[in-house]
Motif scaffolding. Structure first.
Motif: not given
Lengths: 269, 439
Positions: B71-81, B217-234
């Motif tokens: 899941m994490w990889a999926m969100f990271h990919f989504t964000f980066q791509a 993207g604005i507040f946590f640009p370096t870990i954006a994918g992870t933050i999005v992933f955490l939202m889904y997990i939450l």
């Protein structure tokens, strides 16, 4: 008098293919009364006997939680087919045998079909059908329905599984007189859709559970014998005891006496 | 093959439970084991690739960590791509906005540039993440992994007293909560079905993605994918927790074990993956083209007009009046009146949260939304906002679906109110914890 055959099995075991192979074009489709579940019926004649085949919905168990399971279960219990053909995906033996064990609880005349034999052979598995038949105390037929292999054999086995008194019945009178509770003959009951006075002689369960479980089942049957003969008359007693042990909501709701119900629910494994 | 392991593993899960049903099921499987021992001999070359993969993916302890990593990889990919494409789309709309703001009629220029382009145009820049996320999800689905994920989650859910089949509708909730609510029909038993309906809006739908992507993207640009992933997990965790609470308080039905047909793993086809992605993406586009467009006009009107007519400072506009009125309620969470207004519009569709923010900031000033957000709210508040949007009231379409599926206003009202309370509490928790750790 037609011989009633029910086909049952897990989903995706080739049940419909076998149904079509058996009945050919002599079938019709409708709905089970009050349900959205499809009902398929068909006919065939073998050695001068006429068979009426009902294709029950594909189910993994008979808990009566879903409509499919409820339809299958009500048919088995209330209509009492003369032969129940359990179609097993031979490539998924472990999972499929669960339903087989449940059917043994119904004490029906069981025929087990090991279908998808080609898959088993391709995988290199070996299933000892004779041994399986001995353990289950039911005939076992191996088939590959998609290639129409084993269908004659299946028809022959179904006919052999029909009890003589049914082959000879003319549609009138009792098949079997009600058994005597005192003399420990529990192997009878009066199915809902049978004529008044028509009792069913149950096949003894070929597989018994652990003695600790069987003891509890006896206790429950004993309680019912003393306090609720009526419900005991309508269902196979051991099957009924199993459902009560499993806290089956449908069955529990049929027990009217609250004191008896409490007593029954106190029996735990 | 796979299903063997399932049944045995299900059994193991149940062993600590001393329930009659389970003891009997156990006994039946014991007998089946004995029967197989005597009458069955497996072939020698049994280990297909599919079996080997399942040994790992369905492993008792590794299953869930693997699911999380994927899941994490999926969100990271989504964000980066999608970053590059988002910038391209944003720049084009900025250019277009500059162009239309040259129109000599002030209200029309403002409507087009601050309303429609700032709103709908901004939402459209989130098309790439939506497309990429659904590309990733449909690839996972086509390989057959997603049904394994449901199986892996089932174990956890059964422990919490939930029906395992619930997870499949919940997975659909990643696309759209309406789909999840409808799919709850496949869940056995009334209690299980209602529980599934009640919690399915907690699964993060596509409409919520733009806000996550924006804020992360604005507040946590370096870990954006992870933050999005955490939202889904939450969202998943909340759904499971709430479901088990509902199950224990509102209903008294037994759960039944899940038996799932797990097909062999397959190599996904490009055609299938693109097809799914397209379907979902088009739905998003259609939303943007219809009521998000209408919404953007409404929001623009409300933020450009006030009791004193057109062109008033934003503080005197209608949105501001409404926002300021409700805002005290959200003061503990640190939400200012603009966010509150955005949340009110989010009730219509979750995408509208981002859209409203964009329009309000655009009407207000020349600075870009990113800079305005950075200046106006703290990272902790930003996080709280994401959590709030994840959990608060379902959108109108979902409410309609819940109403028709439960056929009861009572259950619908319950869903809306518990989500509101949950969102407030969880966002509050974020602010509280943020206060402790950030200081």
């Amino acid at each position: 008098m037609k011989i009633k055959v029910a086909l049952i099995g897990n989903p995706n075991v080739g049940k419909s293919v076998i149904f079509n192979n058996l009945t050919g074009s002599r079938q019709h489709t409708g709905n089970w009364p009050g349900k959205t579940v499809e009902k398929k019926e068909g006919y065939y004649v073998y050695k001068g006997y006429e068979f009426e085949v009902v294709d029950l919905p594909g189910v993994y168990s008979l808990n009566a939680l879903s409509d499919d399971e409820r339809v299958a279960r009500e048919y088995l219990i209330d209509h009492r087919p003369d032969v129940v053909v359990d179609i097993v995906n031979a490539g998924q033996l472990e999972r499929n045998l669960y339903l087989t064990l449940l059917l043994i609880e119904y004490q029906v005349n069981l025929v087990v079909v090991l279908n998808m034999q080609d898959v088993v052979q391709a995988k290199g598995d070996r299933i000892d059908a004779d041994k399986l038949s001995k353990i289950l105390k039911a005939p076992v037929v191996t088939t590959t329905a998609t290639k129409k292999k084993g269908m004659e054999e299946l028809k022959k086995t179904i006919l052999q599984a029909v009890p003589v008194e049914i082959l000879e019945r003319d549609g009138s009178g009792a098949i079997h007189p009600p058994g005597d509770g005192e003399s420990d003959d529990h192997l009878h009951y009066h199915p809902k859709y049978h004529h008044h006075g028509q009792y069913e002689r149950l096949k003894p369960p070929s597989i018994k559970y652990d003695t600790s479980i069987e003891r509890k089942l006896k206790i429950i049957v004993g309680m019912l014998e003393e306090e609720d003969r009526e419900i005991l008359d309508r269902f196979p007693p051991r099957w009924l005891a199993l459902r009560i042990l499993e806290r089956d909501p449908d069955i529990l709701s049929m027990i009217q006496d609250p004191a008896l119900k409490t007593k029954l629910l106190e029996v735990v494994l | 093959m796979t299903s063997y392991e399932q049944s045995t593993e299900l059994e193991e899960d149940f062993i600590d439970d001393s329930d009659n049903q389970i003891i009997l099921a156990d006994e039946r499987y014991r007998i089946i084991g004995d029967i197989l021992c005597e009458a069955y001999e497996p072939g020698k070359e049994k280990w297909t690739l599919s079996d080997m993969l399942d040994k790992v993916f369905l492993h008792k302890y590794l299953g869930i960590p693997i699911f999380l990593v994927i899941m994490w990889a999926m969100f990271h990919f989504t964000f980066q791509a999608s970053v590059v494409f988002m910038v391209i789309i944003q720049n084009s709309f900025n250019w277009l906005g500059d162009l239309v703001s040259q129109i000599p009629i002030p209200w029309l220029a403002s409507l087009l540039s601050n309303g429609i382009i700032a709103g709908v145009g901004f939402i459209l820049s989130f098309v790439p993440p939506v497309f990429f996320l659904y590309l990733a999800i449909s690839i996972l689905e086509d390989t057959g992994y997603l049904s394994r994920a449901a199986f892996v989650m089932d174990r956890m859910m059964v422990k919490m007293g939930l029906h395992g089949r619930s997870f499949i509708p919940l997975l659909l909730g990643f696309g759209c909560s309406v789909a999840a609510v409808m799919a709850a029909r496949t869940v056995e038993g009334r209690a299980n079905r209602y529980t599934t309906i009640l919690v399915s809006p907690l699964m993060s739908c596509a409409g919520r993605l733009p806000l996550y992507v924006l804020i992360a993207g604005i507040f946590f640009p370096t870990i954006a994918g992870t933050i999005v992933f955490l939202m889904y997990i939450l969202g998943i965790v909340m759904a499971i927790i709430m479901a088990s609470i509902f199950k224990k308080t509102l209903f008294e039905e037994e759960t039944s074990p899940l038996l799932m047909e797990l097909s062999m793993y397959q190599v996904p086809t490009l055609h299938g993956a693109v097809h799914h992605m397209w379907e979902r993406g088009v739905l998003f586009l259609r939303q943007a083209g219809t009521y998000l467009l209408a919404g953007s006009i409404v929001i623009w009107v409300l933020s450009s007009f006030g009791p004193n007519g057109f062109g008033v400072p934003i503080q005197e506009s209608f949105v501001s009046i409404v926002g300021q009125f409700v805002q005290p309620l959200f003061a503990p969470l640190g939400f200012d009146w603009r966010i509150v207004v955005a949340l009110i519009f989010g009730f219509m569709a979750k995408e509208a949260v981002v859209q409203s923010l964009a329009i309000i900031y655009s009407v207000q000033s020349e600075t870009a939304i990113a800079a305005s957000l950075l200046a106006n709210i703290s990272p902790v508040t930003a996080l709280a906002l994401m959590v709030f949007v994840l959990l608060y009231v379902p959108c109108i379409a979902t409410i309609g679906a819940i109403r028709s599926e439960t056929d009861s206003w009572k259950w619908t009202a319950l869903t809306i109110s518990y989500q509101m309370v949950l969102a407030y509490l969880m966002a509050g928790l974020v602010v509280f914890l943020g206060g402790i750790f950030v200081g």
